[in-house]
Scaffold this motif. Sequence first.
Motif, PDB file in Angstrom:
ATOM      1  N   PRO A 120       0.853  -1.188   0.000  1.00 45.83           N
ATOM      2  CA  PRO A 120       0.000   0.000   0.000  1.00 45.83           C
ATOM      3  C   PRO A 120       0.886   1.235   0.000  1.00 45.83           C
ATOM      4  N   LEU A 121       0.414   2.321  -0.585  1.00 45.66           N
ATOM      5  CA  LEU A 121       1.206   3.558  -0.571  1.00 45.66           C
ATOM      6  C   LEU A 121       1.213   4.122   0.840  1.00 45.66           C
ATOM      7  N   GLU A 141      -0.811  -1.062  -3.935  1.00 51.79           N
ATOM      8  CA  GLU A 141      -1.074   0.013  -4.893  1.00 51.79           C
ATOM      9  C   GLU A 141       0.098   0.311  -5.825  1.00 51.79           C
ATOM     10  N   GLU A 151      -9.318   1.122  -3.835  1.00 56.94           N
ATOM     11  CA  GLU A 151      -9.033   2.534  -3.604  1.00 56.94           C
ATOM     12  C   GLU A 151      -8.016   2.651  -2.474  1.00 56.94           C
ATOM     13  N   HIS A 152      -7.560   3.854  -2.228  1.00 53.85           N
ATOM     14  CA  HIS A 152      -6.593   4.057  -1.151  1.00 53.85           C
ATOM     15  C   HIS A 152      -7.295   3.938   0.202  1.00 53.85           C
ATOM     16  N   GLU A 153      -6.599   3.334   1.156  1.00 58.08           N
ATOM     17  CA  GLU A 153      -7.200   3.130   2.473  1.00 58.08           C
ATOM     18  C   GLU A 153      -7.457   4.444   3.209  1.00 58.08           C
ATOM     19  N   GLN A 154      -8.551   4.496   3.958  1.00 53.59           N
ATOM     20  CA  GLN A 154      -8.858   5.672   4.775  1.00 53.59           C
ATOM     21  C   GLN A 154      -8.947   5.256   6.234  1.00 53.59           C
ATOM     22  N   LEU A 191     -10.920   0.103   3.587  1.00 54.47           N
ATOM     23  CA  LEU A 191     -10.397  -0.033   2.217  1.00 54.47           C
ATOM     24  C   LEU A 191     -11.575  -0.326   1.293  1.00 54.47           C
TER      25      LEU A 191
END
Length: 616
Positions: free
Chosen positions: A196-197, A217, A460-463, A475
């Motif tokens: 992940p980024l 990602e 999508e990017h994790e929040q 996620l």
Amino acid sequence: MLRSIATVSISGTLPEKLSAIAAAGYQGVEIFENDLLYYTGTPAEIRTLADDLGLKITLFQPFRDFEGESREQFAANLERARRKFALMHELGCDTLLLCSNVSPHCSADFDLQVADLRALATLAEQENIRIGYEALAWGTHVNHWYQAWERVKAVNSPAMGIVLDSFHVLSLGDNLKRLDDVPLESITFLQLADAPLMKMDVLEWSRHFRCFPGQGELPLIEFASELTRRGYRGPWSLEIFNDGFRASPNGATAKDGYRSLLWLEEQTRQALGQTDADLFTSRPLPQWHGMEFIEFAASPSDAKKLGMMLAGMGFRQTGMHRSKQVALWCNGEARVVINYQPHSWADHFYQRHGVSLCAMALRVSDSASVIARARAYGYATWQGEAGPNESTIPAVCAPDGSLIYLIDENQNIYTQDFNLTPDENPGGFTGIDHLALGMEADSRDNWVMFFRSVFGFVLEHEQTMPDPYGLVRSLAVQSPQGNIRFALNISQSRATQIARSVACYQGAGLQHAAFSCRDLSQAPPFASSIALPVPANYYDDLVARFGQPEMMATLKQQQILYDRDAQGGEFFHRYSWPFSEGRFFFELTERREGYAQYGAANAAVRLSAMQYRQLL
Ligand SMILES: O=C(O)c1ccc(O)c(O)c1
Ligand SMILES: [Mg+2]
């Protein structure tokens, strides 16, 4: 294609790791030195173990901090290399990975580094060993792959090439554009890892947060495509340092890794538009059309309670199964099935997990292709019992044991099995907007692999979102068409709602189901016993953030929450109180102008309000 994995990627003792790796289908394994050091048998015994399992030892690693050291250290390093070469002969492995030096004191002198590497290569030539030089992203002087190549090129020995590790290349934002400079035979080995980024020190990132291709990602598809396009046909080997993988049962992890290679091969093949490459391929991905229904497992009394809750939100019961205790509740195109048939599979699910989501149905252009993909990727499929003249719907088993039914585009599944009263359907809802699923932190990667490989969903990017007693990491995965969406939620804290559900119900399951409508302001309000009240402070803050006091006053009056994205997309939504013991709740949403998020900014309001009720 030789598919391989490093022993460091999974949990267990060395023999356990080898068994799990062979069982998952790999043909090759990288032996990590630590696994060997802690093994009580000899290297020859490991060789026999691997042989018996049909595994080729593709690589031995890592050999560290060799080039550019003091002359005294250099002599010791060469001796160390001799010993490791002898060990490798016993192990039956001819390829050694050499990491670029990370010592702060090592020399920056290019010529000295090359001379050292040449001495190692000369020794390797005599011993019939190949060295792959890998630029670690945190190497002192060599941290980009091209710097490793410049040195290997200067050494100019058939025994020395480079190792390309996707993590080290992509974590620095680098790419393989200059690969044309490198002859194929100088690419000794390929390691694959995603991540992940994250904004953190690259060493920490690499040692703890790598994941299988497709779970993160990094642009792995471009990376693998570039290598394949250049003609690389050597092993693809996973090298994953991941805290969760080290702590999870190794069989499932090894299998997910294997799936990730299949997935990456399939994606690479597609990216290259190539049919002759030796890359995995499966049935083409279908078109997704949306979520057809969700199905709850319940007891008869819970079924009644849940029905009352749905009624309070605007649903009506519009069907009853002809032969089973299965009720169909609808509002427009949003459908909820409540299954309380005794002694059934759903009953079994209820006994284990309480009132919970035991199944869902997705509408798709070609269900057979999804079933074929699930089988090709090694997931279980299911064809349930059906009474006389009842339809059978194929399903795939999700990682938590629930079922995902697949319904073909024009297939009518209700008329045959249900006594229907369609006139009861109040209409107004347009479908199921998204589901939020809670899960144990270590099992989320299994879900991601499942959705990516079988369904072709995108990430999508994790929040990170607050819960009154901790943080929740969310996620989102969704169909490429954007019409089926899931939020996969985990929490490390022991006190959050997810953690409590995991502890009490053997897996957390559904956290909320969101239904969609075209105009929320026109939808009848939830019954007062069900509607979650929104604090006045929240609306004051909305005005502060977005202006438009008149609109906000209307929203306040209607108890509607609001969010807006940077592109002007808007989100209106309303929450229910949680059902029964607080495990899940419902939401009604309206999206405008392409809003594609989930109103995460409002989650805190909801979570605190829910907690307040629990304290009453
Ligand atoms: O983190 C490390 O030290 C390490 C070791 C060997 C590798 O191949 C690698 O990519 C990283
Ligand atoms: Mg590596």
